[in-house]
Scaffold this active site. Structure first.
Site, short mmCIF file in Angstrom:
data_model
loop_
_atom_site.label_atom_id
_atom_site.label_comp_id
_atom_site.label_asym_id
_atom_site.label_seq_id
_atom_site.Cartn_x
_atom_site.Cartn_y
_atom_site.Cartn_z
N GLY A 169 59.57 46.97 54.88
CA GLY A 169 61.03 46.85 54.80
C GLY A 169 61.70 47.94 55.63
O GLY A 169 61.10 48.97 55.92
N GLN A 224 68.14 53.61 58.31
CA GLN A 224 66.92 54.14 58.93
C GLN A 224 66.94 54.04 60.45
O GLN A 224 66.13 54.68 61.13
CB GLN A 224 65.68 53.40 58.39
CG GLN A 224 65.44 53.69 56.91
CD GLN A 224 64.19 53.00 56.44
OE1 GLN A 224 64.23 51.84 56.05
NE2 GLN A 224 63.06 53.69 56.52
N CYS A 276 57.29 55.03 53.18
CA CYS A 276 58.56 54.75 53.84
C CYS A 276 58.42 55.10 55.32
O CYS A 276 57.85 56.14 55.65
CB CYS A 276 59.66 55.59 53.20
SG CYS A 276 61.27 55.38 53.95
N LEU A 277 58.95 54.23 56.18
CA LEU A 277 58.86 54.49 57.62
C LEU A 277 59.61 55.77 58.01
O LEU A 277 59.32 56.34 59.05
CB LEU A 277 59.41 53.30 58.40
CG LEU A 277 58.60 51.99 58.27
CD1 LEU A 277 59.32 50.85 58.97
CD2 LEU A 277 57.19 52.16 58.79
N HIS A 291 63.34 49.70 46.74
CA HIS A 291 63.21 50.81 47.70
C HIS A 291 64.29 50.70 48.79
O HIS A 291 64.96 51.69 49.10
CB HIS A 291 61.80 50.75 48.31
CG HIS A 291 61.54 51.75 49.39
ND1 HIS A 291 60.62 52.75 49.27
CD2 HIS A 291 62.08 51.89 50.63
CE1 HIS A 291 60.62 53.48 50.39
NE2 HIS A 291 61.49 52.96 51.24
N GLU A 292 64.45 49.50 49.35
CA GLU A 292 65.42 49.34 50.45
C GLU A 292 66.86 49.49 49.95
O GLU A 292 67.70 50.04 50.66
CB GLU A 292 65.22 47.99 51.15
CG GLU A 292 63.87 47.80 51.81
CD GLU A 292 63.40 48.96 52.68
OE1 GLU A 292 64.25 49.62 53.32
OE2 GLU A 292 62.19 49.22 52.69
N HIS A 304 67.92 53.00 49.87
CA HIS A 304 68.33 53.53 51.18
C HIS A 304 69.83 53.33 51.40
O HIS A 304 70.49 54.17 52.02
CB HIS A 304 67.59 52.82 52.32
CG HIS A 304 66.24 53.37 52.63
ND1 HIS A 304 66.04 54.65 53.08
CD2 HIS A 304 65.01 52.80 52.58
CE1 HIS A 304 64.74 54.85 53.29
NE2 HIS A 304 64.08 53.74 53.00
NI NI Z 1 62.05 53.45 53.16
#
Ligand code: NI
Length: 158
Positions: free
Chosen positions: A46, A51, A89-90, A131-132, A135
């Site tokens: 995701g 991000q 997480c990226l 999670h997203e 953000h």
């Molecule tokens: Ni993330």
């Protein structure tokens, strides 16, 4: 279509609350396309717009690599159960940690035509949605990690 630079932990853009999308302009459509490209290039599950440095309520998720989902202005309307597992997480490369999330999530969101739809998910999809959405409120999973944030290699050896 282009790969965008993924912002990493410590970047203030990841700590801000995102604004609702009112219209999918050509510029927003390009952002969405780029977010999918960036997600697949990074082998992620995701990606949220902050991000890539854009403070808008847009999320892309694909838990299988064959199931792209776009959520605009998503809102959780129901959760149940509990799951505890490793999350990454990226924006926090090379790290992972245990986080407890609901095991079931139902959300409402808008598609690229600004038509509302409901999405339900369990297990990995429920975790990804939670999670997203964090953000979009300026929160990273590292705030919720139980125990230590670990290097990915260490966690895989356990
Ligand atoms: Ni993330």
């Amino acid at each position: 279509m282009a790969i965008r630079n993924i912002r990493e932990i410590g970047d203030p853009v990841l700590e801000k609350t995102c604004k609702e999308v009112t219209e999918v302009t050509p510029r927003i459509q390009e952002l969405i396309d780029d977010m999918f490209d960036t997600l697949y290039e990074a082998n992620g599950v995701g990606l949220a717009a902050p991000q890539v440095g854009i403070l808008k309520r847009i999320v892309v998720i694909d838990t299988t690599g064959e199931d792209p989902m776009l959520l605009i202005n998503p809102k959780i309307i129901e959760t149940s159960g509990e799951q505890t597992g490793y999350e990454g997480c990226l924006s926090v490369p090379g790290k992972t940690g245990q986080v407890t999330r609901p095991n079931y999530v139902k959300a409402i969101a808008y598609d690229e035509n600004m038509e509302p739809f409901e999405i339900e998910g369990t297990e990995l999809l429920a975790r990804a949605i939670m999670h997203e959405l964090d953000h979009l409120e300026g929160h990273l999973y590292v705030e919720k990690v139980e125990g230590e944030l670990q290097d990915v290699e260490e966690a895989e050896e356990e």
